[in-house]
Write a protein that holds these residues in place. Sequence first.
Motif, PDB file in Angstrom:
ATOM      1  N   ASP A  56      51.988  -1.352 -96.248  1.00  0.00           N
ATOM      2  CA  ASP A  56      52.172  -0.894 -97.629  1.00  0.00           C
ATOM      3  C   ASP A  56      50.944  -0.139 -98.120  1.00  0.00           C
ATOM      4  O   ASP A  56      51.059   0.864 -98.815  1.00  0.00           O
ATOM      5  CB  ASP A  56      52.440  -2.081 -98.550  1.00  0.00           C
ATOM      6  N   ALA A  57      49.762  -0.630 -97.774  1.00  0.00           N
ATOM      7  CA  ALA A  57      48.523   0.024 -98.198  1.00  0.00           C
ATOM      8  C   ALA A  57      48.404   1.411 -97.566  1.00  0.00           C
ATOM      9  O   ALA A  57      48.024   2.375 -98.233  1.00  0.00           O
ATOM     10  CB  ALA A  57      47.317  -0.837 -97.841  1.00  0.00           C
ATOM     11  N   GLU A  62      49.000   7.354 -98.210  1.00  0.00           N
ATOM     12  CA  GLU A  62      49.735   8.570 -97.826  1.00  0.00           C
ATOM     13  C   GLU A  62      50.470   9.172 -99.024  1.00  0.00           C
ATOM     14  O   GLU A  62      50.505  10.394 -99.189  1.00  0.00           O
ATOM     15  CB  GLU A  62      50.730   8.265 -96.698  1.00  0.00           C
ATOM     16  N   ALA A  63      51.055   8.332 -99.868  1.00  0.00           N
ATOM     17  CA  ALA A  63      51.779   8.825-101.050  1.00  0.00           C
ATOM     18  C   ALA A  63      50.833   9.530-102.019  1.00  0.00           C
ATOM     19  O   ALA A  63      51.165  10.589-102.560  1.00  0.00           O
ATOM     20  CB  ALA A  63      52.494   7.663-101.752  1.00  0.00           C
ATOM     21  N   ALA A  71      45.016  15.722 -97.393  1.00  0.00           N
ATOM     22  CA  ALA A  71      45.247  14.934 -96.185  1.00  0.00           C
ATOM     23  C   ALA A  71      44.479  13.619 -96.242  1.00  0.00           C
ATOM     24  O   ALA A  71      43.458  13.510 -96.911  1.00  0.00           O
ATOM     25  CB  ALA A  71      44.795  15.719 -94.954  1.00  0.00           C
ATOM     26  N   VAL A  72      44.990  12.639 -95.505  1.00  0.00           N
ATOM     27  CA  VAL A  72      44.266  11.381 -95.314  1.00  0.00           C
ATOM     28  C   VAL A  72      43.324  11.582 -94.134  1.00  0.00           C
ATOM     29  O   VAL A  72      43.740  12.043 -93.078  1.00  0.00           O
ATOM     30  CB  VAL A  72      45.228  10.213 -95.016  1.00  0.00           C
ATOM     31  N   ASP A  89      40.578   7.691 -96.059  1.00  0.00           N
ATOM     32  CA  ASP A  89      40.365   8.070 -97.451  1.00  0.00           C
ATOM     33  C   ASP A  89      40.968   9.415 -97.786  1.00  0.00           C
ATOM     34  O   ASP A  89      41.309  10.212 -96.910  1.00  0.00           O
ATOM     35  CB  ASP A  89      38.890   8.018 -97.825  1.00  0.00           C
ATOM     36  N   VAL A  90      41.106   9.616 -99.085  1.00  0.00           N
ATOM     37  CA  VAL A  90      41.673  10.830 -99.673  1.00  0.00           C
ATOM     38  C   VAL A  90      40.797  11.185-100.862  1.00  0.00           C
ATOM     39  O   VAL A  90      40.448  10.308-101.656  1.00  0.00           O
ATOM     40  CB  VAL A  90      43.116  10.572-100.171  1.00  0.00           C
TER      41      VAL A  90
END
Length: 108
Positions: A56-57, A62-63, A71-72, A89-90
């Motif tokens: 979920d994390a 990604e969301a 991008a991640v 990270d983003v």
Amino acid sequence: MTATQEDARPVAAALAVVLAEVLGLDLPDPTYITVSPGCTVVEQIGIQFTTLPEADARAALEAWAAHFGTAVHTRPAPTDENPREVFSDVKFTVSGVAFHAYGYFTGP
């Protein structure tokens, strides 16, 4: 920009307004949020995804990346407890405020 502790309150308040705007975007909720008004670091809002179930994390991160068109980025971050740990990270900007969304996960 850096601020003295006295200057930090209005800056933190302005960052919180942008944070409220971003949290209203119907994206997955972060686990932790930090608001750094610039006393010791660059003004930014940190959004952490770690204590959720790992799948979920990762999906949450990604969301957020997809929503903000970035991008991640993932790199190894091994620890004694988890030699396969990675840091993902983003980074993005909203209304001139830097955001840093991140999490620590088990790598391949």
